[in-house]
Design a protein around this motif. Structure first.
Motif, PDB file in Angstrom:
ATOM      1  N   GLN A 243       0.501 -33.740 -10.752  1.00 18.50           N
ATOM      2  CA  GLN A 243      -0.802 -33.078 -10.855  1.00 18.50           C
ATOM      3  C   GLN A 243      -0.625 -31.646 -11.346  1.00 18.50           C
ATOM      4  O   GLN A 243       0.329 -30.956 -10.984  1.00 18.50           O
ATOM      5  CB  GLN A 243      -1.502 -33.106  -9.498  1.00 18.50           C
ATOM      6  N   GLU A 244      -1.583 -31.203 -12.156  1.00 15.50           N
ATOM      7  CA  GLU A 244      -1.481 -29.906 -12.803  1.00 15.50           C
ATOM      8  C   GLU A 244      -1.708 -28.750 -11.827  1.00 15.50           C
ATOM      9  O   GLU A 244      -2.582 -28.821 -10.952  1.00 15.50           O
ATOM     10  CB  GLU A 244      -2.485 -29.797 -13.948  1.00 15.50           C
ATOM     11  N   ARG A 245      -0.931 -27.673 -12.027  1.00 11.68           N
ATOM     12  CA  ARG A 245      -1.092 -26.453 -11.235  1.00 11.68           C
ATOM     13  C   ARG A 245      -1.894 -25.390 -11.992  1.00 11.68           C
ATOM     14  O   ARG A 245      -2.686 -24.671 -11.391  1.00 11.68           O
ATOM     15  CB  ARG A 245       0.276 -25.878 -10.854  1.00 11.68           C
ATOM     16  N   PRO A 251     -12.922 -25.609 -11.016  1.00  8.42           N
ATOM     17  CA  PRO A 251     -12.946 -26.842 -10.215  1.00  8.42           C
ATOM     18  C   PRO A 251     -14.182 -27.695 -10.421  1.00  8.42           C
ATOM     19  O   PRO A 251     -14.108 -28.925 -10.352  1.00  8.42           O
ATOM     20  CB  PRO A 251     -12.861 -26.312  -8.782  1.00  8.42           C
ATOM     21  N   LYS A 252     -15.331 -27.074 -10.677  1.00 10.53           N
ATOM     22  CA  LYS A 252     -16.560 -27.861 -10.808  1.00 10.53           C
ATOM     23  C   LYS A 252     -16.510 -28.795 -12.015  1.00 10.53           C
ATOM     24  O   LYS A 252     -17.267 -29.771 -12.078  1.00 10.53           O
ATOM     25  CB  LYS A 252     -17.781 -26.941 -10.914  1.00 10.53           C
ATOM     26  N   HIS A 253     -15.613 -28.520 -12.979  1.00 13.41           N
ATOM     27  CA  HIS A 253     -15.463 -29.395 -14.137  1.00 13.41           C
ATOM     28  C   HIS A 253     -14.264 -30.318 -14.002  1.00 13.41           C
ATOM     29  O   HIS A 253     -14.043 -31.173 -14.881  1.00 13.41           O
ATOM     30  CB  HIS A 253     -15.297 -28.563 -15.402  1.00 13.41           C
ATOM     31  N   LEU A 254     -13.482 -30.163 -12.932  1.00 15.06           N
ATOM     32  CA  LEU A 254     -12.247 -30.917 -12.784  1.00 15.06           C
ATOM     33  C   LEU A 254     -12.256 -31.891 -11.608  1.00 15.06           C
ATOM     34  O   LEU A 254     -11.625 -32.943 -11.651  1.00 15.06           O
ATOM     35  CB  LEU A 254     -11.065 -29.962 -12.607  1.00 15.06           C
ATOM     36  N   CYS A 277      -6.838 -31.876  -8.279  1.00 15.44           N
ATOM     37  CA  CYS A 277      -5.684 -31.320  -8.988  1.00 15.44           C
ATOM     38  C   CYS A 277      -4.615 -31.045  -7.938  1.00 15.44           C
ATOM     39  O   CYS A 277      -4.762 -31.466  -6.792  1.00 15.44           O
ATOM     40  CB  CYS A 277      -6.072 -30.052  -9.710  1.00 15.44           C
ATOM     41  N   SER A 278      -3.563 -30.320  -8.271  1.00 17.77           N
ATOM     42  CA  SER A 278      -2.494 -30.074  -7.318  1.00 17.77           C
ATOM     43  C   SER A 278      -2.986 -29.298  -6.102  1.00 17.77           C
ATOM     44  O   SER A 278      -3.838 -28.415  -6.207  1.00 17.77           O
ATOM     45  CB  SER A 278      -1.367 -29.286  -7.993  1.00 17.77           C
ATOM     46  N   THR A 279      -2.443 -29.645  -4.934  1.00 16.73           N
ATOM     47  CA  THR A 279      -2.771 -28.881  -3.722  1.00 16.73           C
ATOM     48  C   THR A 279      -2.106 -27.506  -3.737  1.00 16.73           C
ATOM     49  O   THR A 279      -2.422 -26.672  -2.893  1.00 16.73           O
ATOM     50  CB  THR A 279      -2.314 -29.645  -2.468  1.00 16.73           C
ATOM     51  N   THR A 280      -1.197 -27.304  -4.687  1.00 13.21           N
ATOM     52  CA  THR A 280      -0.578 -25.978  -4.852  1.00 13.21           C
ATOM     53  C   THR A 280      -0.993 -25.388  -6.198  1.00 13.21           C
ATOM     54  O   THR A 280      -0.180 -24.802  -6.915  1.00 13.21           O
ATOM     55  CB  THR A 280       0.956 -26.060  -4.756  1.00 13.21           C
ATOM     56  N   ALA A 281      -2.275 -25.561  -6.541  1.00 16.34           N
ATOM     57  CA  ALA A 281      -2.795 -25.059  -7.812  1.00 16.34           C
ATOM     58  C   ALA A 281      -2.564 -23.559  -7.939  1.00 16.34           C
ATOM     59  O   ALA A 281      -2.534 -22.829  -6.936  1.00 16.34           O
ATOM     60  CB  ALA A 281      -4.281 -25.375  -7.930  1.00 16.34           C
ATOM     61  N   ILE A 282      -2.411 -23.096  -9.177  1.00 19.64           N
ATOM     62  CA  ILE A 282      -2.101 -21.694  -9.444  1.00 19.64           C
ATOM     63  C   ILE A 282      -3.263 -20.977 -10.122  1.00 19.64           C
ATOM     64  O   ILE A 282      -3.539 -19.819  -9.808  1.00 19.64           O
ATOM     65  CB  ILE A 282      -0.826 -21.595 -10.302  1.00 19.64           C
ATOM     66  N   SER A 283      -3.957 -21.637 -11.044  1.00 19.16           N
ATOM     67  CA  SER A 283      -4.986 -20.916 -11.803  1.00 19.16           C
ATOM     68  C   SER A 283      -6.188 -21.793 -12.115  1.00 19.16           C
ATOM     69  O   SER A 283      -6.090 -23.025 -12.178  1.00 19.16           O
ATOM     70  CB  SER A 283      -4.393 -20.391 -13.117  1.00 19.16           C
ATOM     71  N   TYR A 284      -7.336 -21.111 -12.312  1.00 21.03           N
ATOM     72  CA  TYR A 284      -8.564 -21.744 -12.784  1.00 21.03           C
ATOM     73  C   TYR A 284      -9.170 -20.844 -13.860  1.00 21.03           C
ATOM     74  O   TYR A 284      -9.096 -19.611 -13.772  1.00 21.03           O
ATOM     75  CB  TYR A 284      -9.574 -21.910 -11.643  1.00 21.03           C
TER      76      TYR A 284
END
Length: 341
Positions: A243-245, A251-254, A277-284
């Motif tokens: 899953q992507e970080r 988020p509303k589009h993902l 997406c990843s639970t360790t996401a880095i950026s939006y």
């Protein structure tokens, strides 16, 4: 007779006490000698096996994995979007610099000498990386480029970067495919260069139009090409579940699913997982002005009673040989739905 017995007892007691005293003095002398001859105690260092809270690890990583943040903005957004960045995630950078066409000391913006125009974004980023290298090239480990409508979770970024040597030639972000095999990183999602990647970009690419042509094409793709031409590898920043970080949308589009239609679906390098997406996401990306405070609240202040939070420990740093093998794999991988153009 009683006197002789009493003297004998007193003699035994005194002898025992003197023996104890001599033993004590001998042990003390031995201990003191050992202390004077022993090597100086080494300072306590952070290890992956030490039991610590996540807050402790995050605080330690702040100085261990140092990140300089370069954020694109324009003068008319200094007091809106850029100010939102500075007051939220930007405050967690080791150093924050805004790239603009107008200096603003209160904000921390520099004038990079490039007129504001979408077609000049590539030139603006080139100038920003040149400034970062000239003034701070050896002071930080990683160099993050982001837009002023991007939200970065700096703690997750440092946690992700920790295993990698900043002296390795690599960079991370959300990978898009293009006509060169290793792809390039989305500018909107933000991408981060190692210290060696920034060094190579400046010493061998930006001053060589064969490696790094000067044009008005898309910033992220052109920087990706420049880095590729000087041996910088585009790494894989996905988590263990694929899953992507780094996320090029909000988020509303993902959520709950990565989009399967539209412009993004035609650019992704890796096939999206079923859930995002990843639970360790880095950026939006594409974060609205009013959403910065919402992100800040949801990520840093809201606590849900009864939801267990798993304790994480630091991953091991990658040994040099293993890192080199990984770089070779990344440099040769191709997207399964690769399209030329």
């Amino acid at each position: 007779m009683y006197r002789n017995v009493l003297c004998l007892v007193l003699g035994l007691v005194i002898g025992i006490r003197l023996t104890d005293l001599f033993d004590y003095l001998r042990l003390t002398d031995s201990r003191d000698y050992a202390l004077t001859q022993a090597p100086a105690a080494t300072p306590q260092v952070h290890t992956e096996t030490k039991t610590e809270t996540e807050a402790d690890i995050a605080a330690w990583l702040f100085n261990e994995t140092r990140v300089l943040c370069l954020v694109l903005t324009i003068p008319q957004w200094h007091h809106s979007k850029a100010a939102k960045v500075k007051n939220t995630w930007g405050s967690r950078c080791n150093k924050l610099i805004f790239l603009s066409s107008e200096e603003d000391k209160e904000l921390g913006a520099i004038d990079v000498g490039v007129p504001e125009d979408r077609k000049n974004l590539y030139a603006k980023v080139r100038a920003g990386f040149a400034y970062a290298y000239k003034h701070h090239g050896e002071d930080y480990d990683w160099f993050l480029k982001a837009d002023d409508d991007t939200f970065i979770i700096m703690e997750n970024l440092r946690y992700f970067l920790y295993p990698y040597d900043p002296e390795a030639a690599l960079y991370f972000g959300h990978k898009f495919h293009t006509d060169f095999p290793q792809g390039y990183m989305s500018g909107g999602a933000g991408y981060v260069l190692s210290r060696d990647a920034l060094r190579r970009l400046n010493l061998f690419a930006l001053n060589n139009t064969r490696f790094c042509p000067v044009n008005t094409l898309s910033e992220d793709r052109q920087i990706g090409k420049c880095l590729r031409n000087v041996g910088v590898v585009a790494g894989d920043s996905r988590d263990e579940e694929g899953q992507e970080r780094f996320l090029p949308l909000s988020p509303k589009h993902l959520v709950p699913h990565f989009p399967t239609t539209g412009w993004l679906s035609g650019l992704v390098f890796y096939k999206p997982t079923e859930t995002c997406c990843s639970t360790t996401a880095i950026s939006y990306h594409y974060v609205k002005d009013f959403e910065f405070e919402i992100y800040e609240y949801l990520l840093y202040r809201l606590r849900v009673f009864g939801i267990p939070v798993p304790q994480r420990t630091l991953p091991m740093r990658l040994p040099q040989q293993q890192l080199q093998r990984q770089l070779e794999i990344w440099s040769k991988e191709k997207t399964t739905n690769h399209k030329k153009g």
